[in-house]
Design a protein around this motif. Sequence first.
Motif, short mmCIF file in Angstrom:
data_model
loop_
_atom_site.label_atom_id
_atom_site.label_comp_id
_atom_site.label_asym_id
_atom_site.label_seq_id
_atom_site.Cartn_x
_atom_site.Cartn_y
_atom_site.Cartn_z
N SER A 24 6.09 -4.85 5.96
CA SER A 24 5.05 -5.82 5.64
C SER A 24 3.77 -5.53 6.42
O SER A 24 2.67 -5.81 5.95
CB SER A 24 5.53 -7.24 5.93
OG SER A 24 5.91 -7.35 7.29
N ASP A 44 6.28 -3.61 0.03
CA ASP A 44 7.05 -3.88 1.24
C ASP A 44 8.51 -3.58 0.91
O ASP A 44 9.15 -4.34 0.19
CB ASP A 44 6.86 -5.34 1.67
CG ASP A 44 7.66 -5.70 2.90
OD1 ASP A 44 8.30 -4.80 3.48
OD2 ASP A 44 7.63 -6.87 3.28
N THR A 46 11.13 -3.53 2.86
CA THR A 46 12.14 -4.34 3.54
C THR A 46 12.49 -5.58 2.72
O THR A 46 13.64 -5.99 2.68
CB THR A 46 11.65 -4.76 4.94
OG1 THR A 46 10.41 -5.46 4.81
CG2 THR A 46 11.47 -3.57 5.84
N GLN A 47 11.49 -6.16 2.05
CA GLN A 47 11.73 -7.32 1.19
C GLN A 47 11.84 -6.94 -0.28
O GLN A 47 12.27 -7.75 -1.11
CB GLN A 47 10.61 -8.34 1.35
CG GLN A 47 10.50 -8.92 2.73
CD GLN A 47 9.33 -9.88 2.84
OE1 GLN A 47 8.63 -10.14 1.88
NE2 GLN A 47 9.14 -10.42 4.03
N LYS A 49 9.21 -6.25 -2.28
CA LYS A 49 8.16 -6.97 -3.00
C LYS A 49 6.88 -6.15 -3.06
O LYS A 49 6.54 -5.43 -2.13
CB LYS A 49 7.85 -8.29 -2.31
CG LYS A 49 8.96 -9.30 -2.42
CD LYS A 49 8.54 -10.63 -1.86
CE LYS A 49 9.64 -11.65 -2.02
NZ LYS A 49 9.26 -12.96 -1.52
#
Length: 115
Positions: A24, A44, A46-47, A49
């Motif tokens: 992020s 991002d 990790t998410q 998105k």
Amino acid sequence: MVNLIRKKRTLRQRRVRAQLQGTSAKPRLAVFRSNRNIELQLVDDTQGKTLVSVTSLEVKDPGNKTEKADLAGKLLAKKALEVGIKEAVFDRRHYRYHGRIKAVAEGARQGGLKI
């Protein structure tokens, strides 16, 4: 022949992608190039998105595809700075760092995004 080209393209894409991870704070700038347009996303990983996205269709200035790619990179940098993103990791996928791909990266840098 087509399957061989796709396999090599996929291997190149995986090789480039294995070294990159978007967060992020420092998202991945993913590039997709078609014959007519170019699409950019700040992702991002990790998410999972998309934080910001831009296409060359949003650029209304006339010009060739390389000029539109440069302007799309600048527009992406502007949108990213509005959201609070100051730096990113450049994911060129299987494309060479040349022509429109290079124009996107240079345009994003000129727009204030650190790549």
